[in-house]
Scaffold this motif. Sequence first.
Motif, PDB file in Angstrom:
ATOM      1  N   MET A   1      41.893 -25.408  17.045  1.00 49.24           N
ATOM      2  CA  MET A   1      41.515 -26.723  16.541  1.00 49.24           C
ATOM      3  C   MET A   1      41.193 -27.651  17.691  1.00 49.24           C
ATOM      4  SD  MET A   1      45.104 -28.188  15.163  1.00 49.24           S
ATOM      5  CE  MET A   1      46.408 -27.258  15.888  1.00 49.24           C
ATOM      6  N   SER A   2      40.604 -28.720  17.399  1.00 50.09           N
ATOM      7  CA  SER A   2      40.037 -29.560  18.429  1.00 50.09           C
ATOM      8  C   SER A   2      41.078 -30.165  19.360  1.00 50.09           C
ATOM      9  CB  SER A   2      39.226 -30.665  17.787  1.00 50.09           C
ATOM     10  OG  SER A   2      38.348 -31.188  18.719  1.00 50.09           O
ATOM     11  N   LEU A   3      42.229 -30.543  18.805  1.00 48.49           N
ATOM     12  CA  LEU A   3      43.230 -31.169  19.667  1.00 48.49           C
ATOM     13  C   LEU A   3      43.715 -30.183  20.726  1.00 48.49           C
ATOM     14  CD1 LEU A   3      44.543 -33.940  19.864  1.00 48.49           C
ATOM     15  CD2 LEU A   3      46.552 -32.939  18.810  1.00 48.49           C
ATOM     16  N   TYR A   5      41.970 -27.786  21.957  1.00 43.36           N
ATOM     17  CA  TYR A   5      40.838 -27.715  22.891  1.00 43.36           C
ATOM     18  C   TYR A   5      40.918 -28.850  23.907  1.00 43.36           C
ATOM     19  CZ  TYR A   5      35.820 -28.040  24.145  1.00 43.36           C
ATOM     20  OH  TYR A   5      34.625 -28.120  24.809  1.00 43.36           O
ATOM     21  N   ARG A  20      32.603 -35.132  27.560  1.00 47.31           N
ATOM     22  CA  ARG A  20      31.637 -34.677  26.560  1.00 47.31           C
ATOM     23  C   ARG A  20      32.160 -35.003  25.155  1.00 47.31           C
ATOM     24  NH1 ARG A  20      30.495 -29.536  23.941  1.00 47.31           N
ATOM     25  NH2 ARG A  20      28.338 -29.679  23.209  1.00 47.31           N
ATOM     26  N   TYR A  21      33.447 -34.808  24.962  1.00 50.92           N
ATOM     27  CA  TYR A  21      34.050 -35.112  23.667  1.00 50.92           C
ATOM     28  C   TYR A  21      33.885 -36.601  23.334  1.00 50.92           C
ATOM     29  CZ  TYR A  21      37.487 -35.433  19.938  1.00 50.92           C
ATOM     30  OH  TYR A  21      38.093 -35.669  18.737  1.00 50.92           O
TER      31      TYR A  21
ATOM     32  N   ASN B   4      41.325 -21.368  13.432  1.00 48.33           N
ATOM     33  CA  ASN B   4      39.887 -21.255  13.599  1.00 48.33           C
ATOM     34  C   ASN B   4      39.413 -19.950  12.984  1.00 48.33           C
ATOM     35  OD1 ASN B   4      40.903 -22.972  15.945  1.00 48.33           O
ATOM     36  ND2 ASN B   4      38.729 -23.385  15.838  1.00 48.33           N
ATOM     37  N   PRO B  24      33.881 -29.600  19.154  1.00 51.53           N
ATOM     38  CA  PRO B  24      34.420 -28.294  19.556  1.00 51.53           C
ATOM     39  C   PRO B  24      35.747 -27.947  18.891  1.00 51.53           C
ATOM     40  CG  PRO B  24      33.577 -29.483  21.443  1.00 51.53           C
ATOM     41  CD  PRO B  24      33.535 -30.436  20.293  1.00 51.53           C
ATOM     42  N   GLY B  25      35.780 -26.766  18.312  1.00 50.36           N
ATOM     43  CA  GLY B  25      37.010 -26.256  17.730  1.00 50.36           C
ATOM     44  C   GLY B  25      37.370 -26.861  16.398  1.00 50.36           C
ATOM     45  N   SER B  26      36.458 -27.621  15.788  1.00 47.34           N
ATOM     46  CA  SER B  26      36.846 -28.362  14.582  1.00 47.34           C
ATOM     47  C   SER B  26      36.644 -27.582  13.286  1.00 47.34           C
ATOM     48  CB  SER B  26      36.074 -29.676  14.506  1.00 47.34           C
ATOM     49  OG  SER B  26      34.697 -29.433  14.366  1.00 47.34           O
ATOM     50  N   ILE B  28      37.504 -25.033  10.754  1.00 42.88           N
ATOM     51  CA  ILE B  28      38.707 -24.248  10.483  1.00 42.88           C
ATOM     52  C   ILE B  28      38.631 -23.651   9.097  1.00 42.88           C
ATOM     53  CG2 ILE B  28      40.202 -25.631  11.970  1.00 42.88           C
ATOM     54  CD1 ILE B  28      41.103 -27.037   9.314  1.00 42.88           C
ATOM     55  N   MET B 136      40.521 -34.919  13.827  1.00 43.35           N
ATOM     56  CA  MET B 136      40.305 -33.745  14.669  1.00 43.35           C
ATOM     57  C   MET B 136      41.556 -32.907  14.886  1.00 43.35           C
ATOM     58  SD  MET B 136      37.190 -34.210  14.901  1.00 43.35           S
ATOM     59  CE  MET B 136      36.507 -33.096  16.104  1.00 43.35           C
ATOM     60  N   ASP B 137      42.698 -33.377  14.389  1.00 45.56           N
ATOM     61  CA  ASP B 137      43.936 -32.614  14.533  1.00 45.56           C
ATOM     62  C   ASP B 137      44.312 -32.063  13.152  1.00 45.56           C
ATOM     63  OD1 ASP B 137      46.448 -31.609  14.929  1.00 45.56           O
ATOM     64  OD2 ASP B 137      47.233 -33.370  15.967  1.00 45.56           O
ATOM     65  N   GLU B 139      46.253 -29.724  12.241  1.00 47.27           N
ATOM     66  CA  GLU B 139      47.685 -29.474  12.000  1.00 47.27           C
ATOM     67  C   GLU B 139      48.389 -30.773  11.586  1.00 47.27           C
ATOM     68  OE1 GLU B 139      51.803 -29.402  12.545  1.00 47.27           O
ATOM     69  OE2 GLU B 139      50.528 -30.476  13.979  1.00 47.27           O
TER      70      GLU B 139
END
Lengths: 96, 166, 63
Positions: A1-3, A5, A20-21, B4, B24-26, B28, B136-137, B139
């Motif tokens: 997940m983004s956090l 990252y 960038r974020y 992810n 990025p990484g979002s 799920i 973005m979190d 969890e």
Amino acid sequence: MSLTYLKEAVEAGDTEKLIRYVRLHFGDGNEEAGRKEIDKAWVEALKPLLDVPPTDRAFVLKTLEERDVATLAHLYFHLHFYFVKRSGEWIHDGEL
Amino acid sequence: MTENSDDITELRPGLWDTVNDRYPGSMITKADLIPLAKAAKPLSASRLTFVSTSGVQRRGTMPFDTVHPVGDYTFRRVPSDSKPGDLEIHQLKYPTVGAKRDLNVIFPIERLRDLVNEGFIGGLTDNFYTFIGYNMDAERLERTLAEDIAAAVEAEKPDVVLLAPA
Amino acid sequence: MFLPFMMGHHFGVPFHVELQKRIIKEALRRIKLAENSGDIYHFPMTWAQARTEGKEIERLRVG
């Protein structure tokens, strides 16, 4: 997940990922647009100071002295969006 | 469990790569699908509540935090008898061009009341529930916001919940 | 239920009351008709169709 990252990027000192974020956040997913938004905020913050008007510097210093770093960081994001909006050029789909 | 995912069917192939690149990484997925619940009553006898990521809220309430880089994990109660003019939208990430003219395109509060008046739905809970989708979190969202809304919704004892993204 | 509509317009287009109600009704019908958790129903209308109908409604409103 983004956090995760982001935290991994902090751990690794990967500032490029972090900035960038921030650009993606200000650009609603468009990095180049975000870069311009951040620049725009600084330009708009510069303009009102050019004639050196009186400002409440006591308030500024008191705020910096007394507020916690998370509140100040939050304020920093607010101020960026405030000056973006003040520019009159609004690229975002929604409203603050 | 939230994690992810790289191997789940995408409605629009390639979209997830695009979103993951932008946020990025979002992207799920939930590995533990909840079993389908059977409706206990016909819709015409059911009380409905509405949960929306639209960022719609009553005028004068604390605006959703659209500037925070990691998101806002709070929700708002929106009385189901509100007039569209009593409400406003605070969010940055979806086009509100239609909603500014007719809120029902994203928050169909008048249409839900119409459907109650027509007998299609039995009734509405006193409140609907809203939050913003820029969180973005995942969890934290699951642990706090989702649990908080679930508790608030459960307290109103609806029979049916309509969920809608924005 | 998946709608291939513009973001922020998941219940249709402005002032298209019948479409807005139809979308809600179709979604709620999934309560009975869905067979498995995670089933996705594709709402049978394109965004272009919704916009065309919306424009006609707006034209009549103005007229």
